[in-house]
Design a protein around this motif. Structure first.
Motif, PDB file in Angstrom:
ATOM      1  N   ALA A 129       0.818  -1.211   0.000  1.00 45.56           N
ATOM      2  CA  ALA A 129       0.000   0.000   0.000  1.00 45.56           C
ATOM      3  C   ALA A 129       0.856   1.266   0.000  1.00 45.56           C
ATOM      4  CB  ALA A 129      -0.903  -0.018   1.239  1.00 45.56           C
ATOM      5  N   ASN A 130       0.177   2.418  -0.106  1.00 48.31           N
ATOM      6  CA  ASN A 130       0.838   3.711   0.092  1.00 48.31           C
ATOM      7  C   ASN A 130       0.447   4.236   1.472  1.00 48.31           C
ATOM      8  OD1 ASN A 130      -1.767   5.241  -0.233  1.00 48.31           O
ATOM      9  ND2 ASN A 130      -1.612   4.319  -2.266  1.00 48.31           N
ATOM     10  N   TRP A 131       1.168   5.243   1.964  1.00 47.95           N
ATOM     11  CA  TRP A 131       0.975   5.640   3.371  1.00 47.95           C
ATOM     12  C   TRP A 131      -0.398   6.246   3.635  1.00 47.95           C
ATOM     13  CZ3 TRP A 131       0.528  10.631   5.524  1.00 47.95           C
ATOM     14  CH2 TRP A 131       0.653  11.690   4.610  1.00 47.95           C
ATOM     15  N   ARG A 132      -1.052   6.763   2.590  1.00 47.82           N
ATOM     16  CA  ARG A 132      -2.405   7.306   2.781  1.00 47.82           C
ATOM     17  C   ARG A 132      -3.484   6.232   2.707  1.00 47.82           C
ATOM     18  NH1 ARG A 132      -2.491  12.958   2.213  1.00 47.82           N
ATOM     19  NH2 ARG A 132      -0.723  13.782   1.050  1.00 47.82           N
ATOM     20  N   LEU A 133      -3.095   4.998   2.385  1.00 45.75           N
ATOM     21  CA  LEU A 133      -4.060   3.898   2.219  1.00 45.75           C
ATOM     22  C   LEU A 133      -5.124   4.255   1.189  1.00 45.75           C
ATOM     23  CD1 LEU A 133      -4.390   2.839   5.980  1.00 45.75           C
ATOM     24  CD2 LEU A 133      -3.030   1.737   4.201  1.00 45.75           C
ATOM     25  N   LYS A 134      -4.671   4.892   0.112  1.00 43.90           N
ATOM     26  CA  LYS A 134      -5.568   5.348  -0.952  1.00 43.90           C
ATOM     27  C   LYS A 134      -5.611   4.337  -2.095  1.00 43.90           C
ATOM     28  CE  LYS A 134      -6.606   9.883  -0.361  1.00 43.90           C
ATOM     29  NZ  LYS A 134      -7.788  10.513  -0.143  1.00 43.90           N
ATOM     30  N   PRO A 135      -6.783   4.215  -2.734  1.00 46.42           N
ATOM     31  CA  PRO A 135      -6.874   3.369  -3.930  1.00 46.42           C
ATOM     32  C   PRO A 135      -6.053   3.958  -5.076  1.00 46.42           C
ATOM     33  CG  PRO A 135      -9.045   4.131  -3.215  1.00 46.42           C
ATOM     34  CD  PRO A 135      -8.040   4.865  -2.398  1.00 46.42           C
ATOM     35  N   GLY A 136      -5.877   3.218  -6.114  1.00 46.36           N
ATOM     36  CA  GLY A 136      -5.201   3.713  -7.316  1.00 46.36           C
ATOM     37  C   GLY A 136      -3.692   3.716  -7.171  1.00 46.36           C
ATOM     38  N   GLY A 137      -3.052   4.503  -8.017  1.00 39.90           N
ATOM     39  CA  GLY A 137      -1.596   4.628  -7.939  1.00 39.90           C
ATOM     40  C   GLY A 137      -0.843   3.550  -8.709  1.00 39.90           C
ATOM     41  N   GLY A 138      -1.535   2.549  -9.191  1.00 37.40           N
ATOM     42  CA  GLY A 138      -0.854   1.510  -9.966  1.00 37.40           C
ATOM     43  C   GLY A 138      -0.449   0.319  -9.118  1.00 37.40           C
ATOM     44  N   GLY A 139       0.185  -0.652  -9.762  1.00 31.75           N
ATOM     45  CA  GLY A 139       0.691  -1.842  -9.074  1.00 31.75           C
ATOM     46  C   GLY A 139      -0.395  -2.650  -8.390  1.00 31.75           C
ATOM     47  N   VAL A 140       0.021  -3.387  -7.388  1.00 35.25           N
ATOM     48  CA  VAL A 140      -0.888  -4.301  -6.708  1.00 35.25           C
ATOM     49  C   VAL A 140      -1.923  -3.525  -5.894  1.00 35.25           C
ATOM     50  CG1 VAL A 140       0.482  -4.703  -4.591  1.00 35.25           C
ATOM     51  CG2 VAL A 140      -0.900  -6.554  -5.566  1.00 35.25           C
ATOM     52  N   ASN A 141      -1.563  -2.324  -5.433  1.00 37.22           N
ATOM     53  CA  ASN A 141      -2.507  -1.489  -4.666  1.00 37.22           C
ATOM     54  C   ASN A 141      -3.746  -1.144  -5.500  1.00 37.22           C
ATOM     55  OD1 ASN A 141      -2.986   0.340  -2.202  1.00 37.22           O
ATOM     56  ND2 ASN A 141      -3.148   1.784  -3.900  1.00 37.22           N
ATOM     57  N   ALA A 142      -3.521  -0.699  -6.727  1.00 40.04           N
ATOM     58  CA  ALA A 142      -4.642  -0.353  -7.603  1.00 40.04           C
ATOM     59  C   ALA A 142      -5.499  -1.589  -7.870  1.00 40.04           C
ATOM     60  CB  ALA A 142      -4.127   0.230  -8.915  1.00 40.04           C
TER      61      ALA A 142
END
Ligand code: AR6
Length: 231
Positions: A129-142
């Protein structure tokens, strides 16, 4: 739907659609389909540009430490391609350390479609994940936020608003999430790893002393989070 996943190392053959891995044990063949299973991506090694050799050492080290403390639960490192360098480094190092390949193995497939397309049942999946726990951004998180739907977003916000590198948060998944109904995923564990990409926040500028420490902490938090669900 055609099965695309395959068990590397473990069974040595492609699984048929809907088929679960079955392994031999002292008592004969035992289906592991009900064993609690954590599928996790290699944290920080794509968008966050962490060194693959160093990351693979840390993964194998942490897996060796945790895998026998988890009862019959399994750990599975997942990546999208058969050509994945991190999967091949980890496979080699795990077999050098004689890690039980029934309890830890690598798997090629989309982490959001492991059951429906890969025939592998994982009740828990981890997110880089990213530190904001936001959707999107690419990769496995998106991919995970998109597959988890609104239900995952809401459930995530209930657990945490943000996460510092090296930490993990366990999110119980509502049964309305497509990841729950389609894939049988009951929990998502968000993990934030160290960032070596100057284009992203909190870049460590190639400080691998700090970076390795943070990646070790990230896997410890992830596996402890999984252990808390299994118990
Ligand atoms: N299934 C399985 N593995 C995947 C999938 C998928 N659907 N997609 C990617 N991978 P990355 P990071 C693998 O970049 O380096 C995001 O934008 C990929 O091949 O997703 O920790 C977040 O918002 C690689 O092995 O995560 C953060 O800002 C691994 O997953 C940032 O990227 C991790 O790659 C995190 O970067």
């Amino acid at each position: 739907l055609k099965g695309t996943g395959s068990l590397s190392e473990n069974a040595g053959r492609e699984l048929k659609e809907g088929e679960e891995p079955v392994v031999g044990s002292a008592g004969g063949d035992v289906s592991l389909k009900d064993a609690p299973t954590l599928a996790f991506p290699s944290i920080s090694t794509a968008d966050f540009q962490f060194d693959l050799e160093k990351a693979s050492d840390i993964i194998v080290d942490k897996v060796a430490k945790f895998v026998n403390k988890l009862g019959n639960a399994r750990l599975v490192l997942v990546d999208l391609s058969h050509k994945s360098k991190i999967l091949s480094l980890v496979r080699t190092k795990a077999s050098e350390k004689n890690i039980d390949s029934n309890k830890f193995f690598t798997f090629v497939g989309d982490i959001t479609r492991l059951h429906s397309e890969g025939g592998l049942h994982c009740n828990v999946i981890a997110n880089a994940a990213n530190w904001r726990l936001k959707p999107g951004g690419g990769g496995v998180n998106a991919a995970i936020f998109s597959a988890g739907g609104q239900a995952l977003e809401v459930a995530t916000k209930e657990q945490a608003k943000s996460l510092l590198p090296g930490n993990a948060v366990v999110v119980p998944l509502p049964s309305t999430s497509p990841l729950f109904c389609r894939e049988g995923v009951t929990h998502v564990i968000h993990v934030v790893g160290p960032n070596m990409n100057p284009q992203r926040p909190n870049c460590l500028n190639n400080d691998y002393i700090k970076g390795c420490k943070v990646l070790q902490e990230a896997y410890t938090s992830l596996f402890e989070g999984f252990a808390s669900i299994v118990r």
